[in-house]
Design a protein around this motif. Structure first.
Motif, PDB file in Angstrom:
ATOM      1  N   THR A 116       0.864  -1.179   0.000  1.00 35.37           N
ATOM      2  CA  THR A 116       0.000   0.000   0.000  1.00 35.37           C
ATOM      3  C   THR A 116       0.897   1.224   0.000  1.00 35.37           C
ATOM      4  N   MET A 117       0.320   2.311  -0.438  1.00 31.44           N
ATOM      5  CA  MET A 117       1.025   3.580  -0.310  1.00 31.44           C
ATOM      6  C   MET A 117       0.489   4.271   0.937  1.00 31.44           C
ATOM      7  N   VAL A 118       1.413   4.724   1.784  1.00 32.66           N
ATOM      8  CA  VAL A 118       1.001   5.226   3.091  1.00 32.66           C
ATOM      9  C   VAL A 118       1.471   6.657   3.288  1.00 32.66           C
ATOM     10  N   MET A 119       0.579   7.522   3.733  1.00 30.52           N
ATOM     11  CA  MET A 119       0.935   8.911   4.068  1.00 30.52           C
ATOM     12  C   MET A 119       0.529   9.203   5.512  1.00 30.52           C
ATOM     13  N   ARG A 120       1.038  10.323   6.036  1.00 36.51           N
ATOM     14  CA  ARG A 120       0.553  10.761   7.352  1.00 36.51           C
ATOM     15  C   ARG A 120      -0.885  11.245   7.181  1.00 36.51           C
ATOM     16  N   ARG A 121      -1.745  10.868   8.087  1.00 37.30           N
ATOM     17  CA  ARG A 121      -3.164  11.208   7.937  1.00 37.30           C
ATOM     18  C   ARG A 121      -3.358  12.713   7.804  1.00 37.30           C
ATOM     19  N   GLU A 122      -2.704  13.433   8.677  1.00 39.41           N
ATOM     20  CA  GLU A 122      -2.857  14.893   8.709  1.00 39.41           C
ATOM     21  C   GLU A 122      -2.406  15.506   7.373  1.00 39.41           C
ATOM     22  N   HIS A 123      -1.302  14.972   6.817  1.00 40.34           N
ATOM     23  CA  HIS A 123      -0.736  15.483   5.577  1.00 40.34           C
ATOM     24  C   HIS A 123      -1.675  15.193   4.405  1.00 40.34           C
ATOM     25  N   ALA A 124      -2.151  13.943   4.342  1.00 43.52           N
ATOM     26  CA  ALA A 124      -3.029  13.547   3.248  1.00 43.52           C
ATOM     27  C   ALA A 124      -4.313  14.366   3.267  1.00 43.52           C
ATOM     28  N   GLU A 125      -4.842  14.600   4.473  1.00 41.75           N
ATOM     29  CA  GLU A 125      -6.079  15.368   4.563  1.00 41.75           C
ATOM     30  C   GLU A 125      -5.858  16.811   4.139  1.00 41.75           C
ATOM     31  N   ARG A 126      -4.717  17.347   4.547  1.00 40.72           N
ATOM     32  CA  ARG A 126      -4.420  18.745   4.197  1.00 40.72           C
ATOM     33  C   ARG A 126      -4.319  18.911   2.682  1.00 40.72           C
ATOM     34  N   LEU A 127      -3.695  17.910   2.012  1.00 41.55           N
ATOM     35  CA  LEU A 127      -3.544  18.000   0.569  1.00 41.55           C
ATOM     36  C   LEU A 127      -4.759  17.445  -0.169  1.00 41.55           C
ATOM     37  N   GLY A 128      -5.687  16.888   0.566  1.00 46.60           N
ATOM     38  CA  GLY A 128      -6.893  16.318  -0.048  1.00 46.60           C
ATOM     39  C   GLY A 128      -6.602  15.103  -0.900  1.00 46.60           C
ATOM     40  N   ILE A 129      -5.690  14.264  -0.454  1.00 44.65           N
ATOM     41  CA  ILE A 129      -5.318  13.087  -1.231  1.00 44.65           C
ATOM     42  C   ILE A 129      -5.893  11.833  -0.572  1.00 44.65           C
ATOM     43  N   ASN A 130      -6.681  11.082  -1.331  1.00 45.78           N
ATOM     44  CA  ASN A 130      -7.217   9.822  -0.809  1.00 45.78           C
ATOM     45  C   ASN A 130      -6.743   8.617  -1.610  1.00 45.78           C
ATOM     46  N   THR A 131      -6.434   8.837  -2.890  1.00 45.98           N
ATOM     47  CA  THR A 131      -6.053   7.715  -3.746  1.00 45.98           C
ATOM     48  C   THR A 131      -4.678   7.967  -4.356  1.00 45.98           C
ATOM     49  N   ILE A 132      -4.114   6.901  -4.926  1.00 44.41           N
ATOM     50  CA  ILE A 132      -2.795   7.048  -5.557  1.00 44.41           C
ATOM     51  C   ILE A 132      -2.902   7.962  -6.782  1.00 44.41           C
ATOM     52  N   SER A 133      -4.028   7.897  -7.502  1.00 44.10           N
ATOM     53  CA  SER A 133      -4.224   8.783  -8.665  1.00 44.10           C
ATOM     54  C   SER A 133      -4.197  10.245  -8.237  1.00 44.10           C
ATOM     55  N   GLU A 134      -4.848  10.538  -7.113  1.00 48.45           N
ATOM     56  CA  GLU A 134      -4.860  11.928  -6.637  1.00 48.45           C
ATOM     57  C   GLU A 134      -3.451  12.390  -6.255  1.00 48.45           C
ATOM     58  N   LEU A 135      -2.673  11.460  -5.707  1.00 44.12           N
ATOM     59  CA  LEU A 135      -1.282  11.801  -5.370  1.00 44.12           C
ATOM     60  C   LEU A 135      -0.509  12.128  -6.646  1.00 44.12           C
ATOM     61  N   ALA A 136      -0.688  11.282  -7.694  1.00 43.45           N
ATOM     62  CA  ALA A 136       0.014  11.503  -8.961  1.00 43.45           C
ATOM     63  C   ALA A 136      -0.384  12.861  -9.536  1.00 43.45           C
ATOM     64  N   ASP A 137      -1.663  13.214  -9.472  1.00 40.68           N
ATOM     65  CA  ASP A 137      -2.106  14.513  -9.969  1.00 40.68           C
ATOM     66  C   ASP A 137      -1.449  15.650  -9.193  1.00 40.68           C
ATOM     67  N   TYR A 138      -1.476  15.486  -7.877  1.00 35.25           N
ATOM     68  CA  TYR A 138      -0.902  16.536  -7.025  1.00 35.25           C
ATOM     69  C   TYR A 138       0.571  16.777  -7.373  1.00 35.25           C
ATOM     70  N   LEU A 139       1.324  15.653  -7.577  1.00 32.11           N
ATOM     71  CA  LEU A 139       2.751  15.794  -7.852  1.00 32.11           C
ATOM     72  C   LEU A 139       2.988  16.405  -9.228  1.00 32.11           C
ATOM     73  N   GLN A 140       2.114  16.104 -10.175  1.00 35.48           N
ATOM     74  CA  GLN A 140       2.300  16.667 -11.515  1.00 35.48           C
ATOM     75  C   GLN A 140       2.050  18.166 -11.514  1.00 35.48           C
ATOM     76  N   LYS A 141       1.112  18.594 -10.709  1.00 40.18           N
ATOM     77  CA  LYS A 141       0.801  20.031 -10.648  1.00 40.18           C
ATOM     78  C   LYS A 141       1.960  20.830 -10.057  1.00 40.18           C
ATOM     79  N   GLN A 142       2.744  20.178  -9.249  1.00 39.32           N
ATOM     80  CA  GLN A 142       3.839  20.891  -8.551  1.00 39.32           C
ATOM     81  C   GLN A 142       4.934  21.354  -9.491  1.00 39.32           C
TER      82      GLN A 142
END
Lengths: 303, 521
Positions: B495-521
């Protein structure tokens, strides 16, 4: 020049130097003679502050050395030790320049002084850029002497300075040393266990045993007027040699029926040595005979 | 070995070079600090002899701490990465330099020291002009020893995420890839030999041109350190970091496939599996590859990102057994089947948590669980072992292996030995094939993707969760004469694991959302 008053050094309550006093006049050579453990080296090291006395006083030019900065005291006293102690990582030149550099001499002056000392000590053939390990024992000893004399100190302390050399080199260097003008005017305190060396070099000899002075005086006084059994026992194996070393040709001349055409001030020891090496056996025997007559009359006078 | 060593080296040359530089940097940085501290300390000891013994005693003790243990001590104090790595290397470099500085000076010929004092040198002048120059060859020998030790120990710092050539070595061990091990070991050995040679050369020459050599060596050291440090400074400001173990980074079913499927572009730091959770908890990294049954996910308030494209295959745990053993002792199968299908994901996570947080031993946890199932646990036969159970080197595998042992000992007449902590899947599997062990707990996904030859894999089925078990069971029996017993129930997938507080702050729930977030950066 140097006055030592009631000097004592104790280790763990046991005295190794025990209330000794002596005076070394300017320009004279003072020999501390004794067996190992007699306290002679400890005495010497107290003179330049390498060892602090337990009690007693040392005055140099009437100044108590315990009140003087120890480093500047030592910079003005030459020091030669038995192990020579040349710095193996420094060249001959650098070794000799150590004290002048500490005294912040001008580089040209240092250079000039090094050249002068090398010439004086018969070291002209030595490469000044070579390291001590490349030199012979005799050469190292001379460099050690040059280093001690480098800053032209009025006082030179020497601890068995010829101890590391073989007997022949030792005699040669000692003879050169005696004649050095640079040395003649200096006040020297020399430590040795070698009786012959003491008699050859010393103006005053101080025979020590177990931290105490057994007798001090001129070579002649010690040879002919031993003050106690220790002194006469100590000197007995060398007695004959010491006697002819302390008697000059002029002393025995009155006991000779022949004209002696030798320097009247030369010692009998040297005179006989010269005659033997020239093959003049008869003359040598004649001198021996004259000496025996001299000694007989001397002993009769004493009695 | 499919590829030759040489072609492997030329393919990987960029990373080999990069890790070599990293290795060099770690070594030299630690060495510089060690020299800067050890020299004054060593000199001070020669002036305060009473302090010499205790100080030498302390650095001696430090030296005897095994390097892995020392690195372990660093983590709670300094976390992971280069700082604790350099600190550990620095501690190892202390003894040789301090000891040689001290003895080098103390053992200067007393006649020479006496001459120096007798000439009227002050203590400081004697130290600078006489004692230090004479001790220099000895001091240099100490520096040489420290350097060579550091090059060696620096291979271990890869375990705490500091990089260096150890990265290849541990990755190679995990993947059983000899070329990869050599890609780390050969440059590290060459580096040690080169330091040994050049410092030896300097040591010989230093007897003469002391000042020149010391100054030159210092200038070179500072230049090298400066250059590398400058290049290391990261001006990009990309702060989102991932921490993965080496096996995950290179496995087909690990980061490589994940990257392609999700178009993930991560700044990945390689680290030991045991450190990842501390690392993410302490905000050293922002994403780690976890396992769904890991007890620390709950304990550290971490959150699992949803695998919305169903990338990770199922990893059902089951005992892997040599056929020969089943033929000889068929009763083993019945014993192990007592827990078949009995452990679900939350239960396994709870058991893992007992080891990681409550500090219970795997054996104690196994007993506690089996007792809660009303199974027998008390019997401990002694005598020679009839069979050997192995395990990989992580908590869950330890606990399962202990359970297997207890079950077999209590429900058969056989004696069991444990051989725990094999360093990688290939290692433990080869041990099973060679008959060094008879049983170990394995996962179906690993069986499919790591143990079957690449060209024969039916990768299509890996997304059909139930079919994987049937497939590996059939293939292993035909191919290796090895049996998969019934699965235990839980699915310990990646599984891919993040800190709960961090994931919530960035609004990331799925791996796809993480990939989107990183591409926007």
């Amino acid at each position: 020049m140097i006055d030592v008053l009631n000097l004592t050094k104790e280790y763990n309550g046991r005295p190794v130097v025990d209330r000794i006093s002596f005076h070394v006049p300017e320009g004279k050579t003072f020999v501390l003679l004794g067996t190992s453990g007699s306290g002679k080296t400890t005495t010497l090291k107290m003179l330049n502050g390498l060892i602090q006395p337990t009690s007693g006083k040392i005055l140099i030019n009437d100044k108590d050395i315990s009140n003087v900065n120890q480093e500047s005291l030592r910079k003005n006293i030459g020091y030669v030790i038995q192990s020579i102690g040349l710095f193996p990582h420094m060249t001959v030149k650098e070794n000799i320049s150590v004290v002048p550099k500490l005294l912040k001499w001008h580089p040209d002056a240092i250079k000039e002084r090094v050249r002068f000392l090398l010439k004086l000590l018969n070291l002209e053939t030595v490469d000044t850029e070579s390291y001590p390990a490349q030199l012979s024992g005799g050469q190292q000893q001379r460099v050690g002497l040059a280093r001690a004399l480098a800053a032209d100190p009025p006082i030179v302390l020497m601890d068995e300075p010829f101890g590391a050399l073989d007997p022949i080199t030792r005699t040669d260097i000692r003879n050169e040393f005696k004649k050095l003008e640079e040395i003649i005017n200096k006040t020297i305190v020399l430590v040795t266990h070698d009786v012959t060396e003491a008699w050859e070099l010393g103006d005053t000899i101080c025979l020590m045993d177990d931290g105490k002075i057994m007798q001090k005086g001129s070579p002649k006084e010690l040879t002919w007027k031993a003050e106690n059994a220790f002194v006469s026992d100590f000197l007995r194996p060398h007695q004959w040699q010491l006697e002819i070393m302390t008697v000059a040709v002029k002393d025995v001349a009155p006991f000779s029926d022949k004209e002696i055409s030798l320097d009247p001030d030369t010692s009998l020891f040297n005179a006989i040595h010269t005659l033997e090496s020239e093959g003049k056996k008869t003359l040598s025997l004649h001198l021996h005979q004259a000496f025996l007559d001299y000694k007989t009359s001397f002993i009769k006078r004493e009695l | 070995m499919k590829k030759g060593l040489f072609s492997f080296f030329s393919e990987q040359k960029a990373e080999i070079f990069e890790q070599t530089i990293e290795h060099l940097w770690l070594t030299l940085m630690a060495l510089t600090i060690a020299i800067a501290i050890s020299l004054p300390v060593g000199i001070m000891m020669t002036r305060r002899i009473k302090l010499a013994k205790p100080i030498l005693g302390i650095v001696n003790v430090i030296q005897t701490i095994p390097s892995l243990a020392l690195l372990g001590f660093m983590i709670p104090l300094l976390g992971i990465g280069t700082v604790p790595a350099i600190t550990a290397l620095f501690l190892y470099a202390l003894l040789p330099i301090i000891r040689n500085t001290y003895t080098g000076i103390i053992e200067t010929d007393p006649g020479i020291k006496e001459a120096a004092r007798g000439m009227g040198m002050t203590d400081f002048q004697s130290l600078i002009q006489v004692e230090l120059p004479l001790a220099l060859p000895t001091i240099f020998a100490g520096i040489k020893t420290a350097t060579v030790i550091n090059v060696g120990v620096a291979t271990l710092t890869a375990l705490i995420g500091a990089g260096g050539l150890g990265v290849f070595i541990f990755r190679g061990i995990a993947l059983n890839n000899v070329n990869m091990i050599l890609a780390g070991a050969i440059p590290a050995a060459l580096m040690a030999l080169m330091f040994d040679f050049f410092l030896g050369l300097i040591q010989q020459q230093i007897k003469k041109r002391r000042k020149l050599i010391v100054i030159a060596a210092l200038v070179i050291l500072v230049l090298m350190l400066g250059t590398i440090t400058w290049n290391k400074l990261d001006f990009s400001g990309n702060s989102f970091k991932a921490g993965f173990p080496s096996e995950f980074i290179h496995r087909e079913d690990g980061y490589q496939g994940l990257k392609k499927l999700y178009h993930l572009d991560l700044d990945v730091m390689e680290m030991d599996i045991g450190l990842m959770y501390d690392a993410i908890h302490n905000k050293k990294v922002d994403l780690v590859s976890g396992f769904s049954t890991d007890g620390r996910i709950g304990a550290f308030d971490l959150v699992v990102l949803d695998d919305d494209k169903h990338y990770f295959p199922p990893y059902h745990a089951a005992p892997l057994v040599r056929k020969q053993l089943i033929d000889t002792y068929p009763e083993v199968m019945d014993a192990l089947n007592k827990i078949a299908g009995q452990i679900n994901n939350p239960q396994m996570a709870a058991l893992n948590y007992m080891a990681d947080d409550a500090q219970l031993s795997p054996g104690e946890i196994a007993v506690a669980f089996l007792e809660s199932m009303d199974l027998k646990t008390k019997y401990h036969p002694d005598g020679n072992a009839d069979l050997i159970i192995g395990s990989k080197n992580f908590t869950e595998n330890f606990i399962l292996a202990e359970m297997f042992k207890i079950l077999i000992e209590n429900y058969t007449t056989l004696n069991v030995d444990l051989k725990m902590g094999f360093g990688g899947t290939k290692l433990v599997f080869d041990a099973l094939r060679n008959g060094d062990i008879d049983i170990y707990p394995e996962y179906t996904g690993t069986g499919l993707l790591v143990l079957l030859p690449e060209e024969d894999r039916d990768t299509i089925i890996m997304y059909d969760r139930e079919a994987v078990y049937e497939y590996v069971r059939k293939e292993f029996r035909e191919r290796y004469d090895i049996h998969w017993l019934s699965p235990l129930g839980f699915n310990n997938t990646h599984t891919m694991v993040m800190r709960r507080e961090h994931a919530e702050r960035l609004g990331i729930n799925t791996i796809s959302e993480l990939a989107d977030y990183l591409q926007k950066q």
